[in-house]
Scaffold this active site. Structure first.
Site, PDB file in Angstrom:
ATOM      1  N   MET A   1      37.223  45.660  44.317  1.00  0.00           N
ATOM      2  CA  MET A   1      37.239  46.403  45.538  1.00  0.00           C
ATOM      3  C   MET A   1      37.421  45.242  47.090  1.00  0.00           C
ATOM      4  O   MET A   1      36.043  46.042  47.314  1.00  0.00           O
ATOM      5  CB  MET A   1      35.477  46.421  45.379  1.00  0.00           C
ATOM      6  CG  MET A   1      35.828  47.122  44.015  1.00  0.00           C
ATOM      7  SD  MET A   1      34.662  49.348  43.799  1.00  0.00           S
ATOM      8  CE  MET A   1      33.269  48.702  44.306  1.00  0.00           C
TER       9      MET A   1
ATOM     10  N   HIS B   1      34.958  36.510  48.131  1.00  0.00           N
ATOM     11  CA  HIS B   1      34.250  35.691  48.237  1.00  0.00           C
ATOM     12  C   HIS B   1      34.354  34.716  46.788  1.00  0.00           C
ATOM     13  O   HIS B   1      36.157  35.081  46.415  1.00  0.00           O
ATOM     14  CB  HIS B   1      33.172  35.945  48.114  1.00  0.00           C
ATOM     15  CG  HIS B   1      32.655  37.558  46.589  1.00  0.00           C
ATOM     16  ND1 HIS B   1      32.395  36.475  45.476  1.00  0.00           N
ATOM     17  CD2 HIS B   1      32.078  38.070  46.600  1.00  0.00           C
ATOM     18  CE1 HIS B   1      32.117  37.183  44.428  1.00  0.00           C
ATOM     19  NE2 HIS B   1      32.127  38.689  45.626  1.00  0.00           N
TER      20      HIS B   1
ATOM     21  N   HIS C   1      35.417  36.074  43.508  1.00  0.00           N
ATOM     22  CA  HIS C   1      37.021  36.019  43.286  1.00  0.00           C
ATOM     23  C   HIS C   1      37.699  35.939  42.811  1.00  0.00           C
ATOM     24  O   HIS C   1      38.783  35.834  42.068  1.00  0.00           O
ATOM     25  CB  HIS C   1      37.409  37.926  44.032  1.00  0.00           C
ATOM     26  CG  HIS C   1      36.225  39.124  44.848  1.00  0.00           C
ATOM     27  ND1 HIS C   1      35.012  39.338  45.257  1.00  0.00           N
ATOM     28  CD2 HIS C   1      35.903  39.993  43.908  1.00  0.00           C
ATOM     29  CE1 HIS C   1      34.595  40.076  45.554  1.00  0.00           C
ATOM     30  NE2 HIS C   1      35.562  41.056  44.364  1.00  0.00           N
TER      31      HIS C   1
ATOM     32  N   LYS D   1      30.587  38.693  35.872  1.00  0.00           N
ATOM     33  CA  LYS D   1      29.147  38.648  36.479  1.00  0.00           C
ATOM     34  C   LYS D   1      29.389  40.513  36.226  1.00  0.00           C
ATOM     35  O   LYS D   1      28.463  40.706  35.937  1.00  0.00           O
ATOM     36  CB  LYS D   1      30.014  38.991  38.143  1.00  0.00           C
ATOM     37  CG  LYS D   1      29.161  39.895  38.584  1.00  0.00           C
ATOM     38  CD  LYS D   1      28.111  39.305  39.971  1.00  0.00           C
ATOM     39  CE  LYS D   1      26.947  40.044  40.446  1.00  0.00           C
ATOM     40  NZ  LYS D   1      27.932  40.650  40.986  1.00  0.00           N
ATOM     41  N   ASP D   2      29.859  41.424  35.712  1.00  0.00           N
ATOM     42  CA  ASP D   2      29.527  42.634  35.521  1.00  0.00           C
ATOM     43  C   ASP D   2      30.047  42.496  34.281  1.00  0.00           C
ATOM     44  O   ASP D   2      30.561  43.088  33.661  1.00  0.00           O
ATOM     45  CB  ASP D   2      30.771  43.346  36.398  1.00  0.00           C
ATOM     46  CG  ASP D   2      30.645  43.165  37.935  1.00  0.00           C
ATOM     47  OD1 ASP D   2      29.448  44.131  37.963  1.00  0.00           O
ATOM     48  OD2 ASP D   2      31.557  42.444  38.643  1.00  0.00           O
TER      49      ASP D   2
ATOM     50  N   SER E   1      28.133  37.737  45.481  1.00  0.00           N
ATOM     51  CA  SER E   1      28.963  39.366  45.328  1.00  0.00           C
ATOM     52  C   SER E   1      29.406  39.728  46.911  1.00  0.00           C
ATOM     53  O   SER E   1      28.580  39.474  47.541  1.00  0.00           O
ATOM     54  CB  SER E   1      27.670  40.092  44.336  1.00  0.00           C
ATOM     55  OG  SER E   1      27.455  42.236  45.013  1.00  0.00           O
TER      56      SER E   1
HETATM   57  P1  AMP Z   1      33.963  43.852  42.548  1.00  0.00           P
HETATM   58  O1  AMP Z   1      35.161  43.508  43.831  1.00  0.00           O
HETATM   59  O2  AMP Z   1      32.884  44.171  42.581  1.00  0.00           O
HETATM   60  O3  AMP Z   1      34.462  44.690  41.961  1.00  0.00           O
HETATM   61  O4  AMP Z   1      34.663  42.626  41.650  1.00  0.00           O
HETATM   62  C1  AMP Z   1      36.149  42.107  41.710  1.00  0.00           C
HETATM   63  C2  AMP Z   1      36.062  41.548  39.750  1.00  0.00           C
HETATM   64  O5  AMP Z   1      35.758  40.231  40.120  1.00  0.00           O
HETATM   65  C3  AMP Z   1      35.297  41.938  39.224  1.00  0.00           C
HETATM   66  O6  AMP Z   1      35.728  42.145  37.557  1.00  0.00           O
HETATM   67  C4  AMP Z   1      33.817  41.648  38.615  1.00  0.00           C
HETATM   68  O7  AMP Z   1      33.238  40.529  37.395  1.00  0.00           O
HETATM   69  C5  AMP Z   1      34.588  39.832  39.927  1.00  0.00           C
HETATM   70  N1  AMP Z   1      33.339  39.252  40.085  1.00  0.00           N
HETATM   71  C6  AMP Z   1      32.531  39.499  41.022  1.00  0.00           C
HETATM   72  N2  AMP Z   1      31.496  38.829  41.524  1.00  0.00           N
HETATM   73  C7  AMP Z   1      31.702  37.360  40.306  1.00  0.00           C
HETATM   74  C8  AMP Z   1      31.169  36.144  40.877  1.00  0.00           C
HETATM   75  N3  AMP Z   1      30.284  36.261  41.477  1.00  0.00           N
HETATM   76  N4  AMP Z   1      31.472  35.370  40.165  1.00  0.00           N
HETATM   77  C9  AMP Z   1      33.106  35.859  39.032  1.00  0.00           C
HETATM   78  N5  AMP Z   1      33.521  37.064  39.219  1.00  0.00           N
HETATM   79  C10 AMP Z   1      32.885  38.062  40.002  1.00  0.00           C
END
Ligand code: AMP
Length: 261
Positions: free
Chosen positions: A32, A36, A39, A151-152, A187
């Protein structure tokens, strides 16, 4: 301005035309945005596979049940593009909500068991939004490998279940959580923490990782100033979600850790 090498695809049609020209392994990293190091770890894992890597940035409206949360979700397109350029992603898919939901959300993917626990318990429809958009993205990108963050973890389990249930021929890879030096899981939401809350935030991981019972962990988190949404251990993994900050501007943090028996 320097031209970026990452190919930016702004519609499902553009993406499908690009995908039609690829053969061999295709790794996919859905996000999304507000990228960081967490990702970027996913992208690095995908790069090891020697095929093409496609990332997506889409702040999916159907997985937010709080309009304020959707509105305040950080968006930083040009910084994200620079980061993806540095990690040598081949293509970046950035569709609009109107393109992704041209059916007006008439068709949805519902999971009926695990999605109503933990992060789904107090966010009705959250995982239906996640699973629906992920299925759409997977059908467009047609990856051979899908990279998700631990993380998720609940989201990872549900997406892996979706891939199995619908016979999608995709290998799902979970990448360990990337943390700040003080243990706080990286995050996109961390940038919304106030300076004081940022100091408190690492205690979430520290307390969650302790070998105390879930009940004692909840008590300690409350003592430290967290509002606890849930703390629950399932099959040797402790899941938690908390909020920090004043109501209305509270920042929600989630994390999970393996607990040794
Ligand atoms: P998001 O942008 O928050 O929807 O996350 C996109 C992807 O990045 C998802 O598969 C998350 O689990 C992964 N992700 C987010 N934060 C982390 C983190 N700190 N370490 C590893 N993967 C992450």
């Amino acid at each position: 301005m320097r031209e970026l090498r990452v190919k930016v695809l702004r519609s499902p049609d553009e993406l499908m035309a690009y995908r039609a020209g690829l053969s061999g392994a295709v790794g996919f990293v859905p996000t999304m945005g507000a990228l960081h190091k967490g990702h970027l770890a996913l992208v690095k894992h995908a790069k090891r596979n020697q095929g093409k890597v496609i990332a997506s940035i889409f702040v999916n409206p159907t997985q937010f049940n709080d309009p304020l949360d959707l509105q305040s979700y950080p968006r930083c397109e040009s910084a994200d593009r620079e980061l993806l350029e540095a990690t040598k992603v081949d293509a970046l898919f950035m569709p609009t909500a109107a393109q992704m939901y041209a059916d007006g959300s008439r068709y949805q993917v519902a999971e009926t068991s695990q999605s109503v626990d933990l992060c789904g318990a107090d966010r009705p429809g959250h995982f239906t939004g996640v699973l629906t958009v992920v299925l759409k993205l997977l059908n467009l990108v047609r990856p051979t490998h899908l990279y998700l963050g631990e993380k998720d973890y609940q989201q990872y389990q549900l997406i892996k279940g979706l891939v199995n249930a619908f016979f999608l021929n995709i290998e799902v890879i979970a990448v360990p959580t990337v943390r700040e030096q003080d243990g706080l899981a990286m995050s996109s939401r961390n940038r919304r923490l106030s300076a004081i809350d940022r100091k408190t935030a690492p205690k979430f991981f520290q307390i969650l990782s302790s070998n105390l019972s879930d009940e004692v962990v909840i008590k300690q988190l409350i003592q430290q100033g967290f509002t606890v949404d849930y703390v629950k251990t399932i099959d040797g993994r402790r899941f938690g979600a908390v909020q920090l900050g004043t109501s209305g501007r509270g920042v929600r943090l989630i994390d999970n850790v393996r607990i040794e028996p």
